[in-house]
Design an enzyme around this catalytic site. Structure first.
Site, PDB file in Angstrom:
ATOM      1  N   ILE A 151      37.965  31.445  31.295  1.00 52.47           N
ATOM      2  CA  ILE A 151      37.397  31.238  29.408  1.00 52.47           C
ATOM      3  C   ILE A 151      38.613  30.872  29.016  1.00 52.47           C
ATOM      4  CG2 ILE A 151      36.366  31.467  27.788  1.00 52.47           C
ATOM      5  CD1 ILE A 151      34.759  34.054  30.160  1.00 52.47           C
ATOM      6  N   ASP A 182      48.382  29.293  23.260  1.00 51.86           N
ATOM      7  CA  ASP A 182      48.213  28.054  23.204  1.00 51.86           C
ATOM      8  C   ASP A 182      47.847  27.248  23.825  1.00 51.86           C
ATOM      9  OD1 ASP A 182      47.335  26.125  20.979  1.00 51.86           O
ATOM     10  OD2 ASP A 182      48.685  26.441  19.288  1.00 51.86           O
ATOM     11  N   ASN A 241      36.524  26.095  26.724  1.00 54.55           N
ATOM     12  CA  ASN A 241      35.851  26.296  25.242  1.00 54.55           C
ATOM     13  C   ASN A 241      36.685  26.194  23.967  1.00 54.55           C
ATOM     14  OD1 ASN A 241      34.189  28.565  23.313  1.00 54.55           O
ATOM     15  ND2 ASN A 241      35.565  29.272  23.227  1.00 54.55           N
ATOM     16  N   ARG A 270      43.035  19.258  34.345  1.00 53.55           N
ATOM     17  CA  ARG A 270      44.411  18.654  35.352  1.00 53.55           C
ATOM     18  C   ARG A 270      44.939  19.773  35.999  1.00 53.55           C
ATOM     19  NH1 ARG A 270      46.340  17.617  38.587  1.00 53.55           N
ATOM     20  NH2 ARG A 270      47.805  15.689  39.346  1.00 53.55           N
ATOM     21  N   TYR A 313      35.874  15.017  13.795  1.00 56.95           N
ATOM     22  CA  TYR A 313      34.910  16.152  15.097  1.00 56.95           C
ATOM     23  C   TYR A 313      34.330  15.558  16.011  1.00 56.95           C
ATOM     24  CZ  TYR A 313      32.831  20.771  16.872  1.00 56.95           C
ATOM     25  OH  TYR A 313      32.011  21.799  17.706  1.00 56.95           O
ATOM     26  N   LYS A 342      33.819  15.478  20.117  1.00 58.95           N
ATOM     27  CA  LYS A 342      33.262  16.218  20.821  1.00 58.95           C
ATOM     28  C   LYS A 342      32.752  15.093  21.572  1.00 58.95           C
ATOM     29  CE  LYS A 342      33.335  20.343  20.164  1.00 58.95           C
ATOM     30  NZ  LYS A 342      33.847  21.485  21.613  1.00 58.95           N
ATOM     31  N   VAL A 367      25.404  27.045  15.315  1.00 58.88           N
ATOM     32  CA  VAL A 367      26.171  28.126  16.315  1.00 58.88           C
ATOM     33  C   VAL A 367      27.005  29.338  14.774  1.00 58.88           C
ATOM     34  CG1 VAL A 367      27.406  29.694  17.541  1.00 58.88           C
ATOM     35  CG2 VAL A 367      26.567  27.347  18.185  1.00 58.88           C
TER      36      VAL A 367
END
Ligand code: 8X3
Length: 254
Positions: free
Chosen positions: A8, A61, A88, A122, A154, A158, A187
């Protein structure tokens, strides 16, 4: 999910943290990535103690391709066979108009939401193809379906997550691998505080009068996709609060 390895990114807060908890509670071993090492250490301790799973930390990072490659190559053998990759890590900074915003902030969004997602894919997917199993779950957004005021860059990132998810699904069509794009609406996480450049008051005001989703709500859906029988590929899920209808239309009680 017992004994599977789930990787994750952006696992130190919000949806990523929710996914870490949910997958650990279902017995998965976790590779957790984020920049906040202290938070990752805390989460590792909590999940190992509470659920008896193993957690390995990948504190880099995601935008640093070189560091990421080194960290993944250096993984101990027992951690290399990743079953689920949850891309995520992502963010939004600012609510500026496209002709007024800050180019450096846009670079951070583009580098994190698009380029880093692509580089993780990748690096991890070739091993999945070799092993003939794996699931890539990208956290997209309702923002990828249509642009909204103050969200131009943004929303574009997405929309790119949608295209990259669809493209990867096409490229993997002759394999047992699955690709899912999860597209949340409102959210409430630290995400919104970052959108308002640290102004918690502005972030709170945005959710006034509506019950937003939580990182844990999204994690339930991510888990649903990951745990579906192997012949089922949940390609996309768009989920939002009951009082939200589109990226721009929601009902807030006065
Ligand atoms: C974030 C959800 O509704 O702010 O991806 O665009 S929204």
């Amino acid at each position: 999910m017992k004994g599977k390895i789930v990787f994750i990114t952006g696992a130190s807060s919000g949806i990523g943290e929710g996914c870490a908890r949910k997958f650990a509670s279902e017995g998965a071993n976790l590779l957790l990535n984020a920049r906040n090492v202290a938070k990752l250490e805390e989460l590792k301790k909590e999940l190992e103690t509470q659920y008896g799973v193993r957690v390995h930390l990948l504190p880099f990072d995601v935008r640093d391709r070189k560091l990421a490659a080194q960290a993944l190559e250096a993984l101990p053998a027992e951690w290399k066979n990743i079953d689920v990759l949850i891309n995520n890590a992502g963010l939004v900074i600012g609510v500026d108009k496209e002709f007024e915003g800050n180019l450096d902030e846009w670079d951070i969004m583009i580098d994190t939401n698009i380029r880093a997602l692509l580089s993780m894919t990748r690096m991890v997917v070739p091993g999945m193809v070799e092993r003939g199993r794996g699931h890539i779950i990208n956290i997209g957004s309702i923002a990828g379906d249509a642009a909204y005021p103050g969200g131009s860059v943004y929303c574009a990132t997405k929309a790119a997550v949608k295209a990259l998810s669809d493209g990867l699904r096409i490229d993997l069509v002759d394999t047992p691998l699955r690709v899912t794009n999860i597209k949340p609406g409102m959210v409430e996480t630290n995400f919104s505080v970052v959108r308002y450049r640290g102004d918690k008051g502005a972030a709170d005001a945005f959710y006034k009068g509506i019950r937003p989703l939580t990182g844990d709500d999204i994690a339930e859906t991510v888990y649903y996709a990951a745990s579906a029988p192997e012949h089922i590929q949940i390609a996309e899920v768009l989920l939002m609060p009951t009082n939200q209808a589109t990226g721009t239309i929601s009902y807030k009680k006065k």
